[in-house]
Design an enzyme around this catalytic site. Structure first.
Site, mmCIF file in Angstrom:
data_model
loop_
_atom_site.group_PDB
_atom_site.id
_atom_site.type_symbol
_atom_site.label_atom_id
_atom_site.label_comp_id
_atom_site.label_asym_id
_atom_site.label_seq_id
_atom_site.Cartn_x
_atom_site.Cartn_y
_atom_site.Cartn_z
ATOM 1 N N THR A 282 0.789 -1.244 0.000
ATOM 2 C CA THR A 282 0.000 0.000 0.000
ATOM 3 C C THR A 282 0.813 1.283 0.000
ATOM 4 O O THR A 282 0.242 2.359 -0.113
ATOM 5 C CB THR A 282 -0.913 0.019 1.238
ATOM 6 N N GLY A 311 14.644 -4.723 9.756
ATOM 7 C CA GLY A 311 15.145 -6.040 10.059
ATOM 8 C C GLY A 311 14.084 -6.894 10.710
ATOM 9 O O GLY A 311 12.897 -6.691 10.532
ATOM 10 N N GLU A 345 4.397 -3.841 15.495
ATOM 11 C CA GLU A 345 3.779 -2.510 15.519
ATOM 12 C C GLU A 345 2.368 -2.592 16.066
ATOM 13 O O GLU A 345 1.946 -1.795 16.908
ATOM 14 C CB GLU A 345 3.718 -1.922 14.099
#
Length: 1290
Positions: A282, A311, A345
């Site tokens: 995206t 990473g 995240e």
């Protein structure tokens, strides 16, 4: 109807505790409880259910604080989540595992809010659970539970109040809803809880009541889970928006720290939005568009740089960015879960949501919520690739939690239109940020909440244009109220403008200036030129008539102000609102605003006044009781005037009780109505230096640009940065938009102080500002040494003033500022000027040089524009002015510049339009501090000295409209030069190669350098160049070096008639350099250009392309790659035969101009794919038809096919374009108007003039409710439809 209420939005205010006593009735309560065996950890210990407007930011805040002080994890509908759109229920907070106790604050307005009642039904249901049931504590806040049991008042109230405020959000309520609500309220009243009696009016025991609630909660939590009530203790005084807590010694809390949990309330985030996404899915499409849309609305978005080393573990800067963001948007795509980075995240985001109220919105890009929730499909396959890690369960929980949140599924949201969905997302984020951001500079908006509600009730209503007036005395808070209202509801409108201080600005700059500001605010453009008020009216009508705007006209004192800025409701689009503040009710009445449309602002009542005063007097601390009596005396003296309360509060802040007593004793000697003297108390508290600076600002500089005032104050040996900071703290001035502002009453106080010092002798007053008084003093030669400053515009009776010795006795005069002196001054200029002068401004100075007796050794600023000055001193005089920093001799008779060795410390030098100036003295190189040099319009200046290169601090150089043939080679030494203006240097033939050494240059303007044939080949040395303007120049080709200008945003070559085809555009648009940032390319009227290379499609960030008035025959197919292009202008490209089919890939294109392209016979069949298109202009072309796909252009507002002589038929589905407002088909060959046009929703203007083949109009044309004008002259229409009565037909 228009509803401008933001659900749940409240004005933030500071609550100050009082000593009133209330009678409290306590009901010990025992709620239904299950087994007390250990339970799984709850999300929250307590949930607060309340009605925001009735109790938020006072009583509820106190309860929250009391619970948090005891370490109780509490959830409430915080400022980050408002009830009407994101209720507790929709967040999933109320379930069997979320919390232990629900505290219901039942105020009178609780039952008027459907969301509150729905929450109540859910809470009562959960309290009946067989195991782990929710404990319910009712708190009856000024409501008698017996009255609720025996009365039916609540339910008619629901219908009456909800029908207006909540109709859009909730719809109609069924009888079943009402029945459930009644039952829940009845059950609630049967529970034992706590009641605050409504029969009492005092409040010293309010604190005890809150403490009792907290202790009751603690007892029941301990009963449920062995809760440790000694987890935390308060270490700083209570404030509503910031609390500091620490763990007691030896006690470890498992709850999030208070600093984290209240981070949003502190508004301490670095970013507004964090975007979590899978780059390969995206980044270059949806995310790019979303980020651009957010930044377009100045929403600060964390930039996840592609160069970050991704990473296996998430970068620490990303973790910090999540913590420091207010909102996270998670874009779930098919490969999102295959990235452990993304999953980490996500875990961090969801953790922040639990700990600190972080707001989270999911977007399901090419996956369904179900696939994310269950990890199925392609999404699940990606997730399964990480099966070897032990984080799988943690990731799975985060995915399920995020997928259950309210968000957007792109397959179904906005009918699958990505652009529309992005707009929805941006709008939602705007609303959320409005809730959690302190939108007003003044946090202490005491007493405004109900006033805002009252004004909103006047503004609410149909989609007609509405004008409302706020009327009241100076200092009553009209501007503050208007600003708070503007901040609260402005997001509802397409355009907004807040024009403040209209009375003074119109006097200083004229109404045209205000008209220009209004146009710029609403259109977001800055190139308007308003020649007259009448011209400005025409422009406003033309540009605002289609827009729904919110306009605030602040401090209007003449009807001419309103007539020039908001002359009639027809000036504005449907749903617009105009709010006018004024002291003169008659101004409103004369404009037709009267009756209920005038809101008379009331002064603060005693309670509001007390709160406001304490906010300023005690800031964040809680006042001790010994100050109560003194505070009450101040409130009585202020008589409810907010300005006085702020000034006195700031003055007394931090002072001892003895100092308060002394100040109050002084107040007692002053009558209550003497507001000037009350305000003077704050002035008396200033040091002498600050008093002098304040009097300068009050008498002279209110509304002036801050930088100009700072220069003058500094020249007068003040320290403006320190002084203004102190004056702001004392609420004597404020700084807004880089201008110094001051309330009328405070300004009048300052002037009154000066008058009282010398009430009878004008010539002995320290400051003179009134033109009549200055003229009298100069004419009578009565000025004495007490005069320190004179600042005035035009003088009166100037012909009778003899200036020869007018200043002879003003030996201490430091500031003399005649900034609008008439052109023809008295022939006898001053023979004497005081040697104490620090700043001298004298427009139209009548002498050829300064007086011989004037030493000027203390002069810092000298401005004599439009003067007769030929040289500073008589030829025999040699005076060194070491202190002179600012010199302006523009439009003077100067023949040569001074010897700069005599003024070596200049910082700004303006010699613009000195038409007699022949040379610049070589000594200019000694000006090592010079930052600004203007030689604009020195039309006889042909050479610049080589010593110019010694000006190492120079940032701006303007030599436009000069006759120079070349620049000195030393110009490359100007290492700090940011702007170089060479426009209309028509003799300039070349630029030196050394120009490439200008490493800080951002703007190079070569407009109309008609003899400039080429640019240097090493131009790529200009590493920071953003704007290169060579329009109307003689440039024949562009050097390849331009391709490496990686910062270049604008390249303007319009009307370069000599540019030929061999431009080597492949080099210009190389992969590195220009294509990174170029947003505007103008090649209009480059008539030698025959074609454009395919490489033009590499300009990925290009938003505006102008190719008008060229001879090109076709566009490259790569133009479809310009995915950020918004405006494309091909006007009068007469050889252009067709548009490439790839043009339909321009999803952001809003304007397509083809006027005068006489060879174009057709448009692309799938033009409907231009989903953002708003203006399509194909007038005076040879098109034969309009593709039927145009019906899919849902945002098209203006369709112009004027003078299309080959166009005979229109698409049958013309009426499907729901946004179409203007359709112009005049002088075309169309024969039939399709009946579908009768279903148009927005059409206002239908122009069919000169359509000679048209014989009839659709029968049901009157069904178009928005239609205002029809033009049919020159057609063959012989009979109008019977229903067309009432239209303006021409």
């Amino acid at each position: 109807m228009i509803n401008m209420r933001k659900p749940g939005n409240r004005i933030r205010k500071c609550i100050v505790q009082t000593d009133d006593v209330k009678t409290l009735t306590y009901h010990f309560f025992i709620a239904s409880m299950a087994s007390c065996s250990p339970r799984p950890r709850k999300m929250f210990d307590v949930i607060l259910s309340y009605y925001g407007r009735g109790s938020r930011y006072n009583f509820v805040d106190d309860i929250l604080y009391a619970l948090e002080r005891r370490g109780v994890s509490t959830h409430m509908d915080d400022i980050s989540a408002y009830k009407a759109q994101l209720s507790i229920l929709s967040q999933g907070i109320f379930d069997s595992s979320s919390s232990s106790v629900a505290v219901i604050i039942f105020c009178r307005d609780y039952s008027t809010t459907p969301k509150c009642l729905d929450e109540l039904v859910k809470i009562i249901k959960l309290s009946k659970a067989d195991e782990g049931g929710l404990i319910v504590l009712p708190v009856f806040y000024y409501v008698d539970p017996l009255e609720l049991q025996n009365s039916d008042w609540t339910f008619p109230e629901i219908r009456r109040r909800s029908s207006y405020r909540f109709s859009e959000a909730f719809g109609a309520y069924s009888e079943r809803n009402v029945k459930l609500w009644k039952q829940a309220i009845l059950e609630l009243t049967n529970l034992q809880g706590l009641t605050l009696s409504k029969n009492n009016t005092t409040g010293s025991d309010d604190h005890h009541f809150v403490e009792e609630i907290a202790e009751t909660v603690i007892r029941n939590l301990g009963r449920r889970s062995g809760f440790d009530e000694n987890v935390v203790e308060l270490v700083k005084p209570h404030t509503k928006n910031a609390r500091s807590l620490k763990a007691k010694s030896g006690v470890h809390s498992s709850k999030p720290s208070m600093d984290d949990s209240l981070k949003l309330q502190n508004f301490g985030w670095t970013y507004d939005v964090f975007l979590s996404f899978r780059g390969e899915d995206t980044r270059k499409n949806f995310v790019d568009h979303l980020r651009a849309a957010l930044e377009g609305y100045e929403i600060c978005t964390f930039n996840d740089n592609e160069t970050l080393d991704r990473g296996k573990s998430i970068a620490p800067e990303l973790l910090r960015a999540i913590e420091e963001s207010a909102i996270s948007v998670i874009i779930f795509s098919k490969n999102y879960a295959s990235s452990t980075w993304c999953l980490d995240e996500l875990v961090k985001i969801m953790s922040c949501r639990k700990k600190s109220g972080h707001i989270v919105f999911p977007v399901f890009y090419d996956v369904s919520p179900s696939d994310v929730r269950k990890q199925e499909g392609l999404f699940g396959e990606g997730f399964a690739r990480n099966y070897k890690t032990d984080k799988m369960e943690m990731w799975r929980e985060a995915l399920v939690e995020a997928a259950n949140l309210s968000g957007w599924d792109l397959k179904t949201a906005a009918n699958g239109h990505e652009a529309t969905c992005i707009k929805d997302i941006v709008k939602k984020i705007q609303r959320e940020l409005n809730q959690i951001t302190p939108v007003t500079v003044d946090d202490n908006l005491i007493g405004l909440e109900h006033r805002i509600e009252e004004v909103i009730s006047l503004l609410d209503g149909p989609d007609d244009v509405c004008m409302i007036g706020i009327w009241g005395m100076g200092g009553a808070g009209k501007t503050t109220l208007a600003r708070a209202l503007f901040d609260e509801i402005s997001y509802h409108f397409e355009g907004t403008s807040f024009l403040d201080n209209i009375r003074e600005i119109s006097q200083q700059y004229g109404l045209q200036h205000l008209q220009k500001l209004l146009l710029e605010d609403v259109t977001k453009e800055d190139d308007f030129r308003v020649r007259s008020v009448v011209d400005g009216k025409r422009m406003l009508i033309k540009r605002l008539a289609r827009k729904k705007i919110f306009l605030v006209l602040d401090d209007v004192d003449a009807q001419s102000h309103i007539e020039a800025l908001a002359g009639a409701i027809t000036w504005f689009g449907k749903g617009s609102r105009v709010l006018i503040t004024t002291r003169d009710e008659h101004v409103l009445v004369r404009h037709g605003i009267k009756g209920k449309n005038i809101y008379k602002i009331s002064l603060l009542n005693d309670n509001e006044a007390s709160q406001l005063f304490k906010c300023y007097a005690f800031k964040r601390s809680i006042p001790s009781k010994e100050y109560d009596e003194a505070s009450q005396q101040v409130v009585q003296y202020a008589t409810g005037l907010p300005l006085t309360l702020k000034v006195l509060g700031s003055f007394l802040c931090g002072k001892s009780l003895a100092e308060w007593t002394s100040a109050l004793n002084k107040l007692k000697k002053i009558p209550e109505k003497e507001t000037m003297e009350i305000l003077k108390i704050s002035y008396d508290s200033l040091d002498h230096e600050y008093q002098e600076a304040f009097l300068h600002i009050a008498c002279f500089f209110r509304g002036w640009e801050k930088d100009v005032v700072f220069r003058i104050l500094e020249s007068c040996e003040f320290y403006p940065h320190i002084v203004t900071r102190v004056l702001v703290q004392k609420s004597l001035i404020n700084i807004s938009n880089e201008h110094l502002l001051m309330h009328d009453l405070i300004q009048e106080m300052g002037k009154d102080i000066v008058r009282r010092m010398q009430p009878d002798e004008l010539g002995r007053r320290s400051r003179l500002w009134d033109p009549h008084e200055v003229a009298d003093v100069l004419k009578e030669n009565t000025g004495k040494e007490e005069i320190k400053a004179i600042v005035v515009g035009n003088l009166h009776e100037v012909e009778s003033i003899n200036m020869s010795e007018a200043f002879k006795n003003m030996r201490k005069l430091r500031l003399l500022y005649f900034h609008a002196m008439v052109k023809e001054m008295t022939p006898h200029g001053p023979e004497y000027l005081p040697n104490e002068l620090r700043w001298l401004t004298w427009k139209h100075f009548s002498l050829g040089s300064l007086p011989e007796s004037f030493h000027a050794n203390k002069l810092v600023g000298l401005e004599m524009p439009h003067s007769k000055i030929e040289q500073l001193w008589d030829r025999r005089e040699v005076k060194v002015l070491h202190k002179l920093k600012f010199l302006d001799l523009s439009y003077s008779k100067l023949t040569k510049t001074p010897d700069f060795n005599q003024i070596p410390n200049l910082e700004r030098l303006n010699l613009g339009c000195c038409f007699n100036l022949l040379e610049v003295h070589t000594s200019i190189g000694v000006l090592q501090r010079l930052v600004y040099l203007s030689l604009f319009g020195c039309s006889n200046l042909k050479h610049l000295p080589e010593s110019l290169g010694n000006l190492v601090c120079l940032a701006e150089l303007n030599v436009s409209h000069c006759m120079i043939e070349e620049l000195p080679r030393t110009i490359g030494n100007l290492c700090n030069l940011v702007q170089l203006n060479l426009t209309y240097c028509e003799n300039l033939k070349s630029l030196p190669n050394t120009i490439s050494r200008l490493c800080c240059l951002e703007t190079l303007d070569l407009h109309h350098c008609s003899n400039l044939k080429e640019l240097p080949e090493n131009l790529d040395g200009l590493e920071r160049l953003e704007y290169l303007i060579a329009s109307s120049s003689g440039v024949r080709h562009l050097p390849d070096a331009i391709s490496r200008l990686k910062c270049l945003k604008t390249l303007d070559l319009h009307h370069c008639l000599r540019i030929e085809t061999p431009l080597n555009l492949n080099a210009v648009y190389s992969e590195i350099g220009i294509r990174q940032n170029l947003a505007y390319l103008n090649l209009s009227c480059c008539i030698q250009l025959k074609e454009f290379p395919e490489s033009i499609g590499d300009l990925k960030n290009l938003s505006k392309l102008d190719l008008s008035h060229n001879t090109i025959q076709e566009l490259p197919s790569s133009i479809g790659n310009l995915t950020k292009l918004i405006h494309l202008n091909l006007t009068y490209c007469k050889n252009l035969e067709r548009l490439p089919i790839t043009i339909v890939r321009l999803k952001d294109l809003k304007t397509l101009q083809l006027h005068g392209c006489i060879s174009v016979e057709s448009l692309p069949e799938n033009i409907g794919q231009l989903e953002s298109l708003e203006d399509l202009i194909v007038s005076s072309t040879s098109i034969r038809s309009i593709p039927n796909s145009i019906r899919r252009c849902k945002h098209l507002k203006d369709l112009n096919v004027h003078d299309c002589k080959s166009l005979t038929y229109l698409p049958p589905a013309l009426g499907d374009m729901e946004s179409l407002e203007v359709f112009r088909a005049s002088n075309s060959a169309i024969m039939v108007i399709p009946d579908s046009i009768c279903s148009s929703k927005s059409l206002r203007v239908l122009d069919l003039r000169g359509c000679f083949n048209l014989q009839e109009l659709p029968t049901y044309l009157s069904n178009i409710e928005s239609l205002e004008e029809i033009y049919i002259s020159g057609t063959r229409v012989s009979e109008l439809p019977p229903s067309i009565d009432g239209f303006k037909v021409t």
